[in-house]
Scaffold this motif. Structure first.
Motif, mmCIF file in Angstrom:
data_model
loop_
_atom_site.group_PDB
_atom_site.id
_atom_site.type_symbol
_atom_site.label_atom_id
_atom_site.label_comp_id
_atom_site.label_asym_id
_atom_site.label_seq_id
_atom_site.Cartn_x
_atom_site.Cartn_y
_atom_site.Cartn_z
ATOM 1 N N THR A 1 -1.504 35.541 33.570
ATOM 2 C CA THR A 1 -1.604 34.157 33.493
ATOM 3 C C THR A 1 -0.624 33.708 34.731
ATOM 4 O O THR A 1 0.336 34.357 34.962
ATOM 5 C CB THR A 1 -1.437 33.590 32.161
ATOM 6 O OG1 THR A 1 -0.218 33.670 31.731
ATOM 7 C CG2 THR A 1 -2.704 33.806 31.402
ATOM 8 N N GLY A 2 -0.698 32.434 34.842
ATOM 9 C CA GLY A 2 0.565 31.640 35.662
ATOM 10 C C GLY A 2 0.225 32.196 37.237
ATOM 11 O O GLY A 2 1.024 31.888 38.017
ATOM 12 N N VAL A 3 -0.822 32.734 37.588
ATOM 13 C CA VAL A 3 -1.002 32.985 39.146
ATOM 14 C C VAL A 3 -1.889 31.852 39.739
ATOM 15 O O VAL A 3 -2.924 31.526 39.293
ATOM 16 C CB VAL A 3 -1.733 34.259 39.270
ATOM 17 C CG1 VAL A 3 -2.077 34.510 40.652
ATOM 18 C CG2 VAL A 3 -0.878 35.450 38.625
ATOM 19 N N ASP A 4 -1.228 31.077 40.589
ATOM 20 C CA ASP A 4 -1.908 29.833 41.077
ATOM 21 C C ASP A 4 -2.724 29.937 42.168
ATOM 22 O O ASP A 4 -3.864 29.338 42.174
ATOM 23 C CB ASP A 4 -0.689 28.674 41.526
ATOM 24 C CG ASP A 4 -0.059 28.179 40.344
ATOM 25 O OD1 ASP A 4 -0.461 27.946 39.338
ATOM 26 O OD2 ASP A 4 1.145 27.785 40.554
ATOM 27 N N ASP A 5 -2.501 30.991 42.920
ATOM 28 C CA ASP A 5 -3.530 31.217 43.868
ATOM 29 C C ASP A 5 -3.313 32.965 44.589
ATOM 30 O O ASP A 5 -2.067 33.135 44.247
ATOM 31 C CB ASP A 5 -3.367 30.402 45.252
ATOM 32 C CG ASP A 5 -4.288 30.286 46.208
ATOM 33 O OD1 ASP A 5 -5.074 30.579 46.000
ATOM 34 O OD2 ASP A 5 -3.942 29.500 47.348
ATOM 35 N N VAL A 6 -4.213 33.515 45.156
ATOM 36 C CA VAL A 6 -4.000 34.613 45.957
ATOM 37 C C VAL A 6 -5.059 34.596 47.068
ATOM 38 O O VAL A 6 -5.976 33.904 47.154
ATOM 39 C CB VAL A 6 -4.695 35.776 44.939
ATOM 40 C CG1 VAL A 6 -4.728 36.983 45.518
ATOM 41 C CG2 VAL A 6 -4.277 35.936 43.545
ATOM 42 N N ARG A 7 -3.950 35.088 48.250
ATOM 43 C CA ARG A 7 -4.653 35.137 49.348
ATOM 44 C C ARG A 7 -4.339 36.508 49.921
ATOM 45 O O ARG A 7 -3.313 36.914 50.010
ATOM 46 C CB ARG A 7 -3.957 33.921 50.581
ATOM 47 C CG ARG A 7 -4.401 32.724 49.809
ATOM 48 C CD ARG A 7 -3.985 31.377 50.396
ATOM 49 N NE ARG A 7 -4.709 30.993 51.931
ATOM 50 C CZ ARG A 7 -6.080 30.634 52.133
ATOM 51 N NH1 ARG A 7 -6.921 30.331 51.274
ATOM 52 N NH2 ARG A 7 -6.407 30.533 53.319
ATOM 53 N N ILE A 8 -5.362 36.901 50.829
ATOM 54 C CA ILE A 8 -5.077 38.420 51.038
ATOM 55 C C ILE A 8 -5.287 38.264 52.554
ATOM 56 O O ILE A 8 -5.913 37.622 53.279
ATOM 57 C CB ILE A 8 -6.515 39.116 50.547
ATOM 58 C CG1 ILE A 8 -6.428 39.002 49.294
ATOM 59 C CG2 ILE A 8 -6.331 40.606 51.343
ATOM 60 C CD1 ILE A 8 -6.854 40.174 48.514
ATOM 61 N N GLY A 9 -4.063 39.077 53.131
ATOM 62 C CA GLY A 9 -3.816 39.343 54.438
ATOM 63 C C GLY A 9 -4.009 40.695 54.955
ATOM 64 O O GLY A 9 -4.561 41.415 54.445
ATOM 65 N N ARG A 10 -3.340 40.809 56.289
ATOM 66 C CA ARG A 10 -3.466 42.169 56.601
ATOM 67 C C ARG A 10 -2.262 42.400 57.362
ATOM 68 O O ARG A 10 -1.478 41.528 58.061
ATOM 69 C CB ARG A 10 -4.621 42.397 57.675
ATOM 70 C CG ARG A 10 -4.608 43.656 58.545
ATOM 71 C CD ARG A 10 -5.778 43.569 59.711
ATOM 72 N NE ARG A 10 -7.074 42.810 59.181
ATOM 73 C CZ ARG A 10 -7.318 41.926 59.852
ATOM 74 N NH1 ARG A 10 -6.981 41.050 60.698
ATOM 75 N NH2 ARG A 10 -8.608 41.291 59.334
ATOM 76 N N THR A 11 -1.668 43.540 57.272
ATOM 77 C CA THR A 11 -0.430 43.911 58.114
ATOM 78 C C THR A 11 -0.794 45.216 59.062
ATOM 79 O O THR A 11 -1.301 46.160 58.686
ATOM 80 C CB THR A 11 0.693 44.511 57.126
ATOM 81 O OG1 THR A 11 1.034 43.607 56.108
ATOM 82 C CG2 THR A 11 2.060 44.840 57.925
ATOM 83 N N VAL A 12 -0.434 44.717 60.389
ATOM 84 C CA VAL A 12 -0.635 45.927 61.362
ATOM 85 C C VAL A 12 0.735 46.571 61.683
ATOM 86 O O VAL A 12 1.759 45.708 62.170
ATOM 87 C CB VAL A 12 -1.299 45.219 62.447
ATOM 88 C CG1 VAL A 12 -1.525 46.496 63.467
ATOM 89 C CG2 VAL A 12 -2.707 44.549 61.982
ATOM 90 N N GLU A 13 1.088 47.540 61.477
ATOM 91 C CA GLU A 13 2.409 48.426 61.700
ATOM 92 C C GLU A 13 2.245 49.073 63.142
ATOM 93 O O GLU A 13 1.319 49.990 63.435
ATOM 94 C CB GLU A 13 2.751 49.524 60.763
ATOM 95 C CG GLU A 13 3.518 48.672 59.556
ATOM 96 C CD GLU A 13 3.946 49.470 58.523
ATOM 97 O OE1 GLU A 13 4.718 48.864 57.748
ATOM 98 O OE2 GLU A 13 3.773 50.596 58.471
ATOM 99 N N MET A 14 3.027 48.970 64.106
ATOM 100 C CA MET A 14 2.959 49.506 65.239
ATOM 101 C C MET A 14 4.148 50.107 65.669
ATOM 102 O O MET A 14 5.464 49.444 65.379
ATOM 103 C CB MET A 14 2.573 48.539 66.374
ATOM 104 C CG MET A 14 1.212 47.892 66.170
ATOM 105 S SD MET A 14 0.512 46.746 67.533
ATOM 106 C CE MET A 14 1.816 45.515 67.854
ATOM 107 N N ASP A 15 4.395 51.246 66.490
ATOM 108 C CA ASP A 15 5.297 51.784 67.299
ATOM 109 C C ASP A 15 5.014 51.498 68.765
ATOM 110 O O ASP A 15 4.039 51.970 69.188
ATOM 111 C CB ASP A 15 5.465 53.266 66.934
ATOM 112 C CG ASP A 15 5.657 53.850 65.703
ATOM 113 O OD1 ASP A 15 6.720 53.004 64.971
ATOM 114 O OD2 ASP A 15 5.186 54.829 64.980
ATOM 115 N N VAL A 16 6.024 50.743 69.369
ATOM 116 C CA VAL A 16 6.036 50.328 70.479
ATOM 117 C C VAL A 16 6.884 50.419 71.183
ATOM 118 O O VAL A 16 8.311 50.844 70.863
ATOM 119 C CB VAL A 16 5.914 48.737 70.574
ATOM 120 C CG1 VAL A 16 4.463 48.222 69.941
ATOM 121 C CG2 VAL A 16 6.797 47.935 69.813
ATOM 122 N N ALA A 17 6.800 50.449 72.840
ATOM 123 C CA ALA A 17 8.180 51.015 73.618
ATOM 124 C C ALA A 17 9.238 49.973 73.380
ATOM 125 O O ALA A 17 8.893 48.925 73.232
ATOM 126 C CB ALA A 17 7.513 51.071 75.314
#
Lengths: 77, 223
Positions: A31-47
């Motif tokens: 209980t006590g969860v007011d809102d849930v939003r799902i996102g995405r994480t993109v991990e990159m190895d870059v120069a």
């Protein structure tokens, strides 16, 4: 260099997945969860010399759909 | 009349689309692979079919919108060549910014596969002129990400300019204002989630989709 791109739905855009997960959390007794939003994480190895402008272009052109999503660039190091 | 159906990795309605175009126009469309860097010359009509291009990775249509062939399709659309995107093709067109808005996961989270009643909202367009204004038609839908979203200002503009081509009779997937298909500003690009190519011959049990192909392809044959 490691970079994390955090993609999330804009405020005002209904998140059906978040709503379903919110409902399930309630079903599990959390209980006590007011809102849930799902996102995405993109991990990159870059120069190492990759610029913020280049990363922004990657987000604008492919990694996020700015019609519905915001993105945040995190330099992990 | 020279037409083309584009195939992406994961397209699965490309043959149905080609069959529908040939049935109505009498000419078999060219089959064009997404990795081609140029479109065949002199195309009068381009169709982006349904399916699950690139496995819907990242977002439905996002990878396909960046395929080599899309540069030519964007250029052709901007020159006025009619472009029809159905289901995944609609998703590709929004990701390529040829159409406004985005297709999100269905509000109820489930894949919908059934025939849906649509209302023809604009019977004056290149694609809808063989329908009557306000006509009710039945067209199959089969999608998981058909929940049309655009901000209110964009939706008001679409409605005001007659760019909502089709609307669902019932709110089947959470789409803003029950929008099922939209036109670009010039009227030569149509994206729709329902599958008109699955309703073109008697064996389909329903031929309500045929008038869409007849409208656009006959108009092209006359020019």
């Amino acid at each position: 260099m490691k970079v994390r791109i955090h993609v999330s739905l804009k405020q005002g855009v209904l998140d059906p997945q978040g709503r379903a997960v919110h409902h399930s959390l309630g079903g599990l007794g959390f209980t006590g969860v007011d809102d849930v939003r799902i996102g995405r994480t993109v991990e990159m190895d870059v120069a190492d010399d990759t610029t913020e402008t280049q990363l922004t272009n990657m987000c604008e052109k492919l990694l996020a759909n700015t019609v519905i999503e915001n993105y945040r660039i995190e330099m992990v190091g | 009349m020279k037409s083309a159906v584009i195939t992406f990795p994961g397209s699965n309605c490309d043959r149905d689309m080609a069959v529908a175009i040939e049935l109505v126009s009498g000419n078999a469309p060219l089959r064009v692979w997404h990795g081609d860097s140029t479109l065949p010359d002199g195309l009068d009509f381009i169709a982006l079919p349904g399916g699950f291009s690139y496995g819907d990775y990242l977002r439905s249509g996002a990878m396909a919108a960046n395929s080599p062939i899309m540069r030519g399709i964007v250029a052709a659309a901007e020159r006025g060549v009619p472009v029809l995107g159905v289901c995944n093709g609609f998703q590709v067109l929004t990701e390529a910014r040829l159409l406004p808005g985005a297709l999100m996961r269905n509000a109820q989270q489930t894949f919908i596969c059934r025939t849906a009643a649509l209302k023809v909202e604009n019977a004056d367009s290149l694609f809808t002129s063989y329908y009557q204004q306000g006509q009710s038609i039945d067209i199959p839908v089969a999608h998981h990400d058909g929940n049309y979203f655009a901000d209110d200002a964009t939706l008001d503009r679409l409605e005001g300019d007659g760019r909502v081509a089709f609307r669902y009779a019932d709110a089947i997937n959470g789409s803003q204002r029950a929008i099922a298909g939209v036109l670009n500003a010039a009227g030569n690009v149509l994206g729709m989630m329902p599958h008109p190519e699955r309703a073109v011959e008697d064996a389909h049990g329903n031929t309500d989709g045929r008038a869409l192909f007849e409208g656009v392809l006959n108009a092209l044959a006359l020019t």
